[in-house]
Design a protein around this motif. Structure first.
Motif, PDB file in Angstrom:
ATOM      1  N   ASN A  84      11.844  46.039 -47.076  1.00 13.64           N
ATOM      2  CA  ASN A  84      12.776  46.780 -47.932  1.00 13.64           C
ATOM      3  C   ASN A  84      13.758  45.855 -48.639  1.00 13.64           C
ATOM      4  O   ASN A  84      14.092  46.068 -49.809  1.00 13.64           O
ATOM      5  N   THR A  94       7.556  46.477 -53.596  1.00  5.71           N
ATOM      6  CA  THR A  94       7.958  47.022 -52.300  1.00  5.71           C
ATOM      7  C   THR A  94       6.829  47.889 -51.748  1.00  5.71           C
ATOM      8  O   THR A  94       6.615  49.009 -52.233  1.00  5.71           O
ATOM      9  N   THR A  96       6.691  49.638 -49.109  1.00  3.66           N
ATOM     10  CA  THR A  96       7.157  50.873 -48.478  1.00  3.66           C
ATOM     11  C   THR A  96       7.517  51.956 -49.491  1.00  3.66           C
ATOM     12  O   THR A  96       7.925  53.051 -49.086  1.00  3.66           O
ATOM     13  N   THR A  97       7.383  51.698 -50.783  1.00  3.43           N
ATOM     14  CA  THR A  97       7.501  52.764 -51.766  1.00  3.43           C
ATOM     15  C   THR A  97       6.182  53.507 -51.938  1.00  3.43           C
ATOM     16  O   THR A  97       6.131  54.484 -52.691  1.00  3.43           O
ATOM     17  N   LEU A 165      13.544  55.098 -50.890  1.00  2.00           N
ATOM     18  CA  LEU A 165      13.388  53.804 -51.552  1.00  2.00           C
ATOM     19  C   LEU A 165      12.994  53.970 -53.019  1.00  2.00           C
ATOM     20  O   LEU A 165      13.484  53.243 -53.889  1.00  2.00           O
ATOM     21  N   ALA A 208      18.274  50.376 -47.485  1.00  2.00           N
ATOM     22  CA  ALA A 208      17.064  49.685 -47.028  1.00  2.00           C
ATOM     23  C   ALA A 208      17.103  49.450 -45.526  1.00  2.00           C
ATOM     24  O   ALA A 208      16.084  49.591 -44.830  1.00  2.00           O
ATOM     25  N   GLN A 211      17.269  53.186 -43.591  1.00  2.00           N
ATOM     26  CA  GLN A 211      16.006  53.922 -43.571  1.00  2.00           C
ATOM     27  C   GLN A 211      15.014  53.300 -42.592  1.00  2.00           C
ATOM     28  O   GLN A 211      14.247  54.015 -41.941  1.00  2.00           O
TER      29      GLN A 211
END
Length: 227
Positions: A84, A94, A96-97, A165, A208, A211
């Protein structure tokens, strides 16, 4: 212009090969290597103190059976925070998006907690589907509702991380674009917009980290119900 805002969430490719696997593996190379010395460098000492403090807080409500997950939870926490934070750098991607990546992390870990509960104490695990003292007429409805809520948990984990995010990245890009456009037209407004962008960036740094912590915390709560 509107569609270009979402280009940052596309998986990068080189010669037609997706590079998302490289983006997931790269953070591991940035972690300092532990040593057997009594005194380590400052970075390694700070990382060790952070991991120890986080692990203590995370495992506080769990019994001894849940402490076996300490290494996995700590590794997942550091991994998510690193991804993140690296995603906030310019011209970076990223992972994690991507909902698929987050679901690939959430579903197996959630399923493992459910399987552990069903194997160790199936009566208590199934007892969460029905509250004590429920009227007979509401028993079928409550069982269906609790079952649906149980299977929604991994989806909620993945969607929460992805949405927070993604929204932050979009907001940063929108404000940065506005500041760039307003700079030759209204410099004063552009400076104020840039100040807002700086404050928003600090907020996104906190988001970031928070989360990643929430993701692991919810997994520990699911584990607490089943150990």
């Amino acid at each position: 212009m509107t569609l270009s805002f979402f280009d940052q969430f596309l998986s990068p490719t080189a010669f037609g090969i997706p590079l998302i696997a490289l983006a997931l593996l790269l953070p591991w190379t940035l972690f300092p290597t532990p040593t057997n010395r009594w005194t380590n460098n400052r970075l390694l000492t700070l990382q060790s103190q952070f991991i120890n403090r986080f692990t203590q807080q995370l495992l506080l409500p769990l019994n001894m059976g849940g402490h076996k997950w300490a290494l996995m939870f700590a590794s997942l926490m550091v991994f998510l925070i690193t991804i993140n934070m690296l995603g906030l750098l310019p011209y970076t991607f990223t992972p994690t998006t991507q909902l698929s990546v987050n679901m690939a992390l959430a579903v197996p870990l959630w399923l493992a907690t459910v399987i552990i509960g069903m194997r160790n104490n199936p009566t208590a695990a199934l007892g969460h589907l029905l509250l004590e003292g429920t009227p007979n007429a509401l028993i079928p409805v409550l069982i269906i509702i609790e079952t649906v809520s149980l299977f929604i948990r991994p989806l909620a984990l993945g969607v929460r991380l992805t949405a927070n995010l993604t929204a932050g990245h979009l907001l940063i890009q929108l404000i940065a674009t506005a500041a760039f456009v307003l700079l030759p037209l209204m410099p004063t407004v552009a400076i104020l917009t840039s100040t807002l962008l700086f404050l928003l960036t600090l907020l996104e740094v906190a988001v970031a980290m928070i989360q990643a912590y929430v993701f692991v915390l919810l997994l520990s709560l699911y584990l607490q119900e089943n150990v």
